[in-house]
Design an enzyme around this catalytic site. Structure first.
Site, PDB file in Angstrom:
ATOM      1  N   GLY A  43     -13.844 -51.307 -31.631  1.00 40.67           N
ATOM      2  CA  GLY A  43     -15.226 -51.814 -31.616  1.00 40.67           C
ATOM      3  C   GLY A  43     -16.155 -50.699 -31.192  1.00 40.67           C
ATOM      4  N   LYS A  65     -12.025 -46.459 -23.960  1.00 37.09           N
ATOM      5  CA  LYS A  65     -13.460 -46.563 -24.250  1.00 37.09           C
ATOM      6  C   LYS A  65     -14.057 -45.179 -24.041  1.00 37.09           C
ATOM      7  CE  LYS A  65     -17.249 -49.756 -23.145  1.00 37.09           C
ATOM      8  NZ  LYS A  65     -17.475 -51.077 -22.490  1.00 37.09           N
ATOM      9  N   ASP A 159     -24.354 -60.548 -16.289  1.00 37.75           N
ATOM     10  CA  ASP A 159     -24.538 -60.431 -17.745  1.00 37.75           C
ATOM     11  C   ASP A 159     -23.467 -61.230 -18.486  1.00 37.75           C
ATOM     12  OD1 ASP A 159     -24.943 -57.639 -20.077  1.00 37.75           O
ATOM     13  OD2 ASP A 159     -25.819 -59.638 -19.994  1.00 37.75           O
TER      14      ASP A 159
HETATM   15  C1  MPY Z   1     -17.286 -50.040 -26.899  1.00 37.26           C
HETATM   16  C2  MPY Z   1     -17.113 -51.452 -27.249  1.00 37.26           C
HETATM   17  C3  MPY Z   1     -17.772 -52.327 -26.236  1.00 37.26           C
HETATM   18  C4  MPY Z   1     -19.135 -52.173 -25.969  1.00 37.26           C
HETATM   19  C5  MPY Z   1     -19.774 -53.012 -25.046  1.00 37.26           C
HETATM   20  C6  MPY Z   1     -19.069 -54.007 -24.372  1.00 37.26           C
HETATM   21  C7  MPY Z   1     -17.697 -54.168 -24.613  1.00 37.26           C
HETATM   22  C8  MPY Z   1     -16.955 -55.247 -23.897  1.00 37.26           C
HETATM   23  C9  MPY Z   1     -16.877 -56.459 -24.746  1.00 37.26           C
HETATM   24  C10 MPY Z   1     -17.056 -53.323 -25.544  1.00 37.26           C
HETATM   25  N1  MPY Z   1     -15.660 -53.476 -25.803  1.00 37.26           N
HETATM   26  C11 MPY Z   1     -14.736 -53.069 -24.875  1.00 37.26           C
HETATM   27  O1  MPY Z   1     -15.067 -52.500 -23.840  1.00 37.26           O
HETATM   28  N2  MPY Z   1     -13.400 -53.391 -25.149  1.00 37.26           N
HETATM   29  C12 MPY Z   1     -12.398 -53.222 -24.227  1.00 37.26           C
HETATM   30  C13 MPY Z   1     -11.247 -53.701 -24.806  1.00 37.26           C
HETATM   31  C14 MPY Z   1     -11.537 -54.134 -26.104  1.00 37.26           C
HETATM   32  C15 MPY Z   1     -12.875 -53.928 -26.296  1.00 37.26           C
HETATM   33  C16 MPY Z   1     -10.326 -54.639 -26.637  1.00 37.26           C
HETATM   34  N3  MPY Z   1     -10.012 -55.189 -27.825  1.00 37.26           N
HETATM   35  C17 MPY Z   1     -10.844 -55.250 -28.900  1.00 37.26           C
HETATM   36  O2  MPY Z   1     -11.986 -54.827 -28.935  1.00 37.26           O
HETATM   37  C18 MPY Z   1     -10.294 -55.918 -30.119  1.00 37.26           C
HETATM   38  C19 MPY Z   1     -11.143 -56.084 -31.210  1.00 37.26           C
HETATM   39  C20 MPY Z   1     -10.662 -56.743 -32.353  1.00 37.26           C
HETATM   40  C21 MPY Z   1      -9.339 -57.206 -32.428  1.00 37.26           C
HETATM   41  N4  MPY Z   1      -8.858 -57.824 -33.594  1.00 37.26           N
HETATM   42  C22 MPY Z   1      -9.884 -58.305 -34.484  1.00 37.26           C
HETATM   43  C23 MPY Z   1      -9.291 -58.825 -35.782  1.00 37.26           C
HETATM   44  N5  MPY Z   1      -8.217 -59.808 -35.539  1.00 37.26           N
HETATM   45  C24 MPY Z   1      -7.684 -60.321 -36.785  1.00 37.26           C
HETATM   46  C25 MPY Z   1      -7.172 -59.224 -34.720  1.00 37.26           C
HETATM   47  C26 MPY Z   1      -7.703 -58.725 -33.388  1.00 37.26           C
HETATM   48  C27 MPY Z   1      -8.512 -57.015 -31.321  1.00 37.26           C
HETATM   49  C28 MPY Z   1      -8.980 -56.374 -30.173  1.00 37.26           C
HETATM   50  N6  MPY Z   1      -9.405 -54.506 -25.651  1.00 37.26           N
HETATM   51  N7  MPY Z   1      -9.959 -53.939 -24.560  1.00 37.26           N
END
Ligand code: MPY
Length: 300
Positions: A43, A65, A159
């Site tokens: 992401g 990250k 948040d």
């Molecule tokens: C840099 C990204 C960001 C910016 C701001 C805030 C946040 C927290 C939510 C984040 N993410 C973050 O820190 N994240 C920390 C993380 C994390 C994100 C994460 N997993 C995923 O992002 C993810 C996405 C899609 C996924 N699939 C999607 C399709 N499906 C069929 C199978 C499963 C499976 C896992 N595990 N630890």
């Protein structure tokens, strides 16, 4: 003595105290990028991207990250990133995304985060439009447990919204992105970016606020789980006004017990909001979440 030790060790870990053996005996391990095999991008956010990663020696799968220092500087969020690292690395709870460690190079900061195998909650909500009451109740109960744990350590998240919640491989919720979290009480004024929908009245007015802000946001979250849209979603002018007056309507499709809990969370006066303990004991939560008790009473 072996059993006793392992029981002591387990209880200490489950308390989530950061002073367990691992941290006491070894200083925080130093990590570097070469230690990780980088997998697919998971992401991206405003200040960076997150990748699936595996620590080469142990094979441990995590999420790496990557935050760009110049982006953070430009956004003036150095303090927030520092706070996110400080606060999240000391919180150990099944419904709080773990921050195992961090390191940096000349241009980037790397956060070694727990991998949440089912991704972002808001995408699940978008796809399903709204959650059935049993699922919404389970999610609200998990969020209440996570917030109770944070508040015991005087950490306010500030948040809480679907965009900041991830889903673990077994469908469990993981609060993440503590970039806006602070130690209570606070009146930290920072330009709010993103949606106003989740802001409680006291934060709109820039007043002093407490952990109670997270209970208001839990009410907004619960409403959005059941209805599919946030209760005060409106224009940039009307949303703050409707929040300050707690002006919202709940559709007939929402059950009476769920309606009762929403109205006890979305209360303008923070001191009059229901407590997290009372949320967990609420009939709507008990009905869907305390299975053992219900079954055992049915049996007897
Ligand atoms: C840099 C990204 C960001 C910016 C701001 C805030 C946040 C927290 C939510 C984040 N993410 C973050 O820190 N994240 C920390 C993380 C994390 C994100 C994460 N997993 C995923 O992002 C993810 C996405 C899609 C996924 N699939 C999607 C399709 N499906 C069929 C199978 C499963 C499976 C896992 N595990 N630890």
């Amino acid at each position: 003595s072996l059993l006793r030790n392992s029981a002591v060790e387990l209880s200490r870990r489950s308390e989530g105290t950061a002073n367990d053996e691992q941290t006491q005996s070894q200083p925080q391990k130093q990590f570097h990028l070469g230690q990780f095999e980088i997998g697919r991008p998971l992401g991206k956010g405003k200040f960076g991207r997150v990748y699936l990663a595996r620590e080469r020696k142990s094979g441990f799968v995590c999420a790496l990250k990557v935050l760009y220092k110049n982006e953070i500087k430009k956004g003036g969020v150095e303090k927030q990133v520092q706070r996110e690292i400080e606060i999240q690395s000391n919180l150990r709870h099944p419904n709080v995304l773990r921050l195992y460690g961090h390191f940096h190079d000349s241009k980037r900061i790397f956060l070694i985060l727990e991998f949440a195998g089912k991704g972002e909650l808001y995408k699940h909500l978008q796809k399903e439009q709204r959650f059935p009451e049993w699922k919404a109740a389970s999610y609200v109960a998990q969020m209440a447990l996570a917030l109770q744990f944070c508040h015991k350590k005087h950490v306010i998240h500030r948040d809480i919204k679907p965009e900041n919640i991830l889903v673990g491989i077994h469908g469990e919720l993981k609060i993440s992105d503590f970039g806006w979290s602070v130690h209570a009480p606070s009146n930290r004024r920072k330009t709010m970016c993103g949606t106003l929908d989740y802001l409680p009245p006291e934060m709109i007015d820039g007043l002093w606020y407490s952990e109670k802000v997270d209970l208001w946001s839990l009410g907004v979250l619960m409403y959005e789980f059941l209805v599919g849209v946030a209760p005060f979603e409106d224009s940039m002018v009307l949303t703050p006004r409707r929040i300050k007056r707690a002006e919202y309507t709940i559709p007939k499709s929402v059950s009476t017990e769920a309606r009762d809990l929403i109205t006890k969370l979305l209360v303008v006066d923070p001191e009059k909001r229901i407590t997290l303990e009372a949320v967990q004991a609420h009939p709507w939560i008990v009905k869907y979440c305390v299975k053992g008790e219900r079954l055992s009473t049915e049996k007897s």
